[in-house]
Design a protein around this motif. Structure first.
Motif, PDB file in Angstrom:
ATOM      1  N   GLN B  87       1.102  -1.332  -0.323  1.00  0.00           N
ATOM      2  CA  GLN B  87       0.289  -0.195   0.043  1.00  0.00           C
ATOM      3  C   GLN B  87       1.239   1.673   0.125  1.00  0.00           C
ATOM      4  O   GLN B  87       0.470   2.409  -0.760  1.00  0.00           O
ATOM      5  CB  GLN B  87      -0.812  -0.266   1.055  1.00  0.00           C
ATOM      6  N   GLN B  88       2.244   1.451   0.842  1.00  0.00           N
ATOM      7  CA  GLN B  88       2.946   2.409   0.927  1.00  0.00           C
ATOM      8  C   GLN B  88       3.978   2.436   0.655  1.00  0.00           C
ATOM      9  O   GLN B  88       5.209   2.585   0.380  1.00  0.00           O
ATOM     10  CB  GLN B  88       3.545   2.583   2.613  1.00  0.00           C
ATOM     11  N   PHE B  89       3.622   1.622  -1.114  1.00  0.00           N
ATOM     12  CA  PHE B  89       4.699   1.577  -2.411  1.00  0.00           C
ATOM     13  C   PHE B  89       5.921   1.161  -2.181  1.00  0.00           C
ATOM     14  O   PHE B  89       6.700  -0.187  -1.933  1.00  0.00           O
ATOM     15  CB  PHE B  89       5.346   2.652  -3.039  1.00  0.00           C
ATOM     16  N   ASN B  90       7.227   1.508  -0.778  1.00  0.00           N
ATOM     17  CA  ASN B  90       8.005   1.110  -0.244  1.00  0.00           C
ATOM     18  C   ASN B  90       8.819   0.729  -1.509  1.00  0.00           C
ATOM     19  O   ASN B  90      10.410   0.454  -1.048  1.00  0.00           O
ATOM     20  CB  ASN B  90       8.335  -0.181   0.436  1.00  0.00           C
ATOM     21  N   GLY B 142       2.702   9.539  -6.406  1.00  0.00           N
ATOM     22  CA  GLY B 142       2.514   8.151  -5.607  1.00  0.00           C
ATOM     23  C   GLY B 142       1.830   7.491  -6.352  1.00  0.00           C
ATOM     24  O   GLY B 142       2.278   6.293  -6.811  1.00  0.00           O
ATOM     25  N   GLY B 143       1.460   7.514  -7.925  1.00  0.00           N
ATOM     26  CA  GLY B 143       0.815   7.028  -8.848  1.00  0.00           C
ATOM     27  C   GLY B 143       2.441   6.692  -9.641  1.00  0.00           C
ATOM     28  O   GLY B 143       2.321   4.724  -9.618  1.00  0.00           O
ATOM     29  N   GLN B 144       3.162   7.284  -9.703  1.00  0.00           N
ATOM     30  CA  GLN B 144       4.215   6.767 -10.384  1.00  0.00           C
ATOM     31  C   GLN B 144       5.089   5.703  -9.132  1.00  0.00           C
ATOM     32  O   GLN B 144       5.821   4.695  -9.786  1.00  0.00           O
ATOM     33  CB  GLN B 144       5.406   7.645 -10.838  1.00  0.00           C
ATOM     34  N   ASN B 145       5.773   5.798  -8.393  1.00  0.00           N
ATOM     35  CA  ASN B 145       5.638   5.332  -7.370  1.00  0.00           C
ATOM     36  C   ASN B 145       5.335   3.985  -7.027  1.00  0.00           C
ATOM     37  O   ASN B 145       5.969   3.167  -7.098  1.00  0.00           O
ATOM     38  CB  ASN B 145       5.911   6.222  -5.890  1.00  0.00           C
ATOM     39  N   GLN B 146       3.783   3.488  -7.159  1.00  0.00           N
ATOM     40  CA  GLN B 146       3.739   2.789  -6.982  1.00  0.00           C
ATOM     41  C   GLN B 146       3.994   2.016  -8.172  1.00  0.00           C
ATOM     42  O   GLN B 146       3.908   0.329  -8.040  1.00  0.00           O
ATOM     43  CB  GLN B 146       1.602   3.058  -6.828  1.00  0.00           C
ATOM     44  N   ARG B 147       3.667   2.785  -9.813  1.00  0.00           N
ATOM     45  CA  ARG B 147       4.351   2.016 -10.468  1.00  0.00           C
ATOM     46  C   ARG B 147       6.094   0.981 -10.678  1.00  0.00           C
ATOM     47  O   ARG B 147       6.118   0.408 -10.730  1.00  0.00           O
ATOM     48  CB  ARG B 147       3.908   2.478 -11.933  1.00  0.00           C
ATOM     49  N   PRO B 166      -3.213  -1.457  -3.306  1.00  0.00           N
ATOM     50  CA  PRO B 166      -2.510  -1.367  -4.068  1.00  0.00           C
ATOM     51  C   PRO B 166      -2.730   0.081  -4.093  1.00  0.00           C
ATOM     52  O   PRO B 166      -1.737   1.077  -4.934  1.00  0.00           O
ATOM     53  CB  PRO B 166      -1.797  -1.848  -5.652  1.00  0.00           C
ATOM     54  N   THR B 167      -3.589   0.378  -4.345  1.00  0.00           N
ATOM     55  CA  THR B 167      -4.497   2.461  -4.914  1.00  0.00           C
ATOM     56  C   THR B 167      -4.815   2.918  -3.511  1.00  0.00           C
ATOM     57  O   THR B 167      -4.981   3.746  -3.358  1.00  0.00           O
ATOM     58  CB  THR B 167      -5.396   2.040  -6.059  1.00  0.00           C
ATOM     59  N   SER B 168      -4.525   2.512  -2.022  1.00  0.00           N
ATOM     60  CA  SER B 168      -5.579   3.042  -1.366  1.00  0.00           C
ATOM     61  C   SER B 168      -4.557   4.075  -0.627  1.00  0.00           C
ATOM     62  O   SER B 168      -5.018   4.894  -0.241  1.00  0.00           O
ATOM     63  CB  SER B 168      -6.036   1.999  -0.004  1.00  0.00           C
ATOM     64  N   VAL B 195      -5.758  -7.643  -2.875  1.00  0.00           N
ATOM     65  CA  VAL B 195      -6.509  -6.817  -1.771  1.00  0.00           C
ATOM     66  C   VAL B 195      -7.084  -5.456  -2.500  1.00  0.00           C
ATOM     67  O   VAL B 195      -5.539  -4.716  -2.760  1.00  0.00           O
ATOM     68  CB  VAL B 195      -6.015  -7.363  -0.530  1.00  0.00           C
ATOM     69  N   THR B 196      -7.952  -5.229  -2.639  1.00  0.00           N
ATOM     70  CA  THR B 196      -8.362  -3.996  -2.830  1.00  0.00           C
ATOM     71  C   THR B 196      -9.730  -3.561  -2.068  1.00  0.00           C
ATOM     72  O   THR B 196     -10.769  -4.430  -2.347  1.00  0.00           O
ATOM     73  CB  THR B 196      -8.215  -3.933  -4.219  1.00  0.00           C
ATOM     74  N   HIS B 197     -10.352  -2.149  -2.283  1.00  0.00           N
ATOM     75  CA  HIS B 197     -11.298  -2.070  -2.057  1.00  0.00           C
ATOM     76  C   HIS B 197     -12.298  -1.116  -3.785  1.00  0.00           C
ATOM     77  O   HIS B 197     -12.936  -1.062  -3.976  1.00  0.00           O
ATOM     78  CB  HIS B 197     -10.973  -0.860  -0.951  1.00  0.00           C
ATOM     79  N   GLU B 198     -11.115  -1.785  -5.212  1.00  0.00           N
ATOM     80  CA  GLU B 198     -11.659  -0.924  -5.668  1.00  0.00           C
ATOM     81  C   GLU B 198     -12.813  -2.090  -6.486  1.00  0.00           C
ATOM     82  O   GLU B 198     -11.426  -3.684  -7.105  1.00  0.00           O
ATOM     83  CB  GLU B 198     -10.312  -0.927  -7.195  1.00  0.00           C
ATOM     84  N   MET B 199     -13.669  -1.778  -6.740  1.00  0.00           N
ATOM     85  CA  MET B 199     -15.056  -2.992  -6.642  1.00  0.00           C
ATOM     86  C   MET B 199     -14.730  -3.211  -7.946  1.00  0.00           C
ATOM     87  O   MET B 199     -14.789  -4.386  -9.159  1.00  0.00           O
ATOM     88  CB  MET B 199     -15.743  -2.442  -5.953  1.00  0.00           C
TER      89      MET B 199
END
Lengths: 215, 243
Positions: B87-90, B142-147, B166-168, B195-199
């Motif tokens: 969630q926090q990219f790390n 954030g989106g770039q870091n997650q990618r 991953p998007t929270s 694991v997601t909340h993006e239904m």
């Protein structure tokens, strides 16, 4: 007052200052190496290692530097006659033992300050403990450790004055000898204060330069 | 059928708190499984148990035939086959994007620098960050870091990818770019547990949706079964709040 100081007394003071600087550098390096090992063991996966370093750190931090120096210089040779060492070795050993405990705590705190997610990311990538430490955690921890580390080195400069008590002729001891000779304690100790500052200031500058580089 | 992950009667306690109360679950090769459920239901804990970031209290997790709790299993080796996105990219803040991606392939897989660099270039193109290779993570959104984090995990060429919300932690406008990358991965038949909340994502991409609540699997099935033909009241109550 400075007229009566007797400038022929300056070279012994400068010698004392050099020995003070030498004590800081040598016990700083030895203490950092030992403290580093202790800090890593303290946070490491090995339980007996964690306990041993915790005991060392806790015990040494609970002792006045003077007692550590007395112990190495007077007590150890009484217990083990072979352990009789010179004043210089005692000074370096005592200060290193003292420095290691504090630097270990700085290292430990810095390691713990690296977010746990960094560790988890490294583990999730299949890194073992050593790889994780070397490539991910330590580089980040060291940046965190530098400012308090610099602060401690400055404190170490001042702790070296305690070795005068076992007769090691560093700056403080040289000051007492000089003021006994010229009977000008005011001038002598003002000069000594300036010389201590000369030793400490570059270390502070180093710290400031480092922090600016980070910002 | 070729199961990559087999979970049997998994229990996880934090002290007196029982977070997972006996989970059984099999993930087949090329399958995309989405785990949904309320906060505190145990879905993230479940995911973290799959590569032993959380220790297992009882039960078993088998990845590619390696039982994780077996003392003979080399955990680091098994983890090389399991990519994880947090969630926090790390992402590693002390190295640039390319070095983030190259680190594990060079140090863990012992690839040559050229090979790892080539891998990084391919992956950066895949996640649309070719022009950011020399940039440090602090300069990225954030989106770039997650990618970057996704590319970093893919660089190990894992058998399965785990995504922990991953998007929270993302700004709403960068959620889409991350979901696009994940969708593309699913289309390439990557095995994924998300694991997601993006239904919307779960409905569109998942082969199977698992609804977890209070540490047990309440309901599972195809997206249509779970979202449109919901069987259990708890699932209905949850979905009515999030859809």
């Amino acid at each position: 007052m400075f007229d009566d100081f007797g400038w022929e007394n300056l070279p012994p003071l400068l010698d004392g200052m050099l020995l003070t600087a030498f004590l800081v550098v040598s016990s700083g390096i030895l203490g950092t190496i030992l403290g580093f090992v202790l800090g890593l063991t303290r946070t490491g996966p090995n339980r007996p290692g964690r306990i041993l370093s915790a005991v060392y750190i806790g015990f040494i931090r609970g002792q006045p530097v003077l007692i550590i120096l007395f112990f190495v210089y007077f007590v150890l040779p009484l217990m083990f006659p072979a352990a009789s060492v010179s004043r210089g070795v005692t000074a370096i050993a005592g200060l290193s033992i003292y420095a290691a405990a504090y630097i270990a705590e700085i290292v430990r705190g810095s390691l713990l300050a690296v977010p746990v997610g960094q560790s988890e990311a490294a583990e999730a990538l299949g890194m073992n403990y050593r790889q994780k430490l070397r490539y991910v955690v330590l580089p980040q921890a060291l940046r965190i450790a530098v400012p308090p580390g610099i602060g401690f080195l400055v404190a170490l400069v001042k702790a070296t004055s305690l070795t005068s008590v076992i007769g090691y002729v560093e700056l403080t001891r040289a000051a007492r000898i000089t003021s006994n000779i010229n009977q000008e304690p005011i001038a002598t100790y003002l000069i000594v204060a300036a010389l201590y500052f000369v030793v400490c200031f570059p270390i502070s500058l180093l710290g400031r330069w480092y922090e600016r580089r980070l910002a | 059928m070729n199961p990559i992950i087999t979970v049997h009667d998994l229990h996880k306690n934090f002290g007196d708190l029982e977070v997972l109360k006996g989970i059984d679950c099999v993930v087949e090769q090329n399958e995309v499984v989405c785990m949904v459920g309320p906060s505190g239901s145990g879905k993230s804990t479940f995911l973290r148990c799959l590569n032993l970031l959380e220790s297992i209290t009882s039960g078993s997790v088998t990845i590619n035939g390696h039982e994780l709790n077996d003392p003979k299993t080399n955990l680091a080796t098994v983890r090389q086959d399991v990519g994880m996105v947090f969630q926090q990219f790390n992402v590693f803040p002390h190295m640039n994007v390319r070095d983030n991606i190259m680190l594990a392939p060079t140090k863990v897989l012992k690839l040559s620098t050229e090979e790892a660099r080539e891998r990084a270039s391919v992956l950066l193109e895949k996640v649309g960050l070719t022009d950011k290779a020399d940039v440090y993570p602090s300069k990225l959104s954030g989106g770039q870091n997650q990618r970057v984090a996704i590319a970093r995990a893919l660089a190990m060429q894992p058998q399965v990818m785990l995504f922990d919300e991953p998007t929270s932690a993302l700004d709403p406008e960068t959620v889409g770019e991350v979901l696009e990358v994940m969708k593309a991965l699913a289309e390439e038949s990557m095995t994924m547990v998300v694991v997601t909340h993006e239904m919307g994502f779960a409905r569109e991409v998942a082969d199977r949706v698992i609804f977890i609540d209070h540490g047990v699997i309440v309901e599972e099935g195809t997206p249509t079964e779970v979202f449109d033909n919901t069987q259990h009241d708890r699932t209905k109550a949850f979905l009515s709040k999030v859809l």
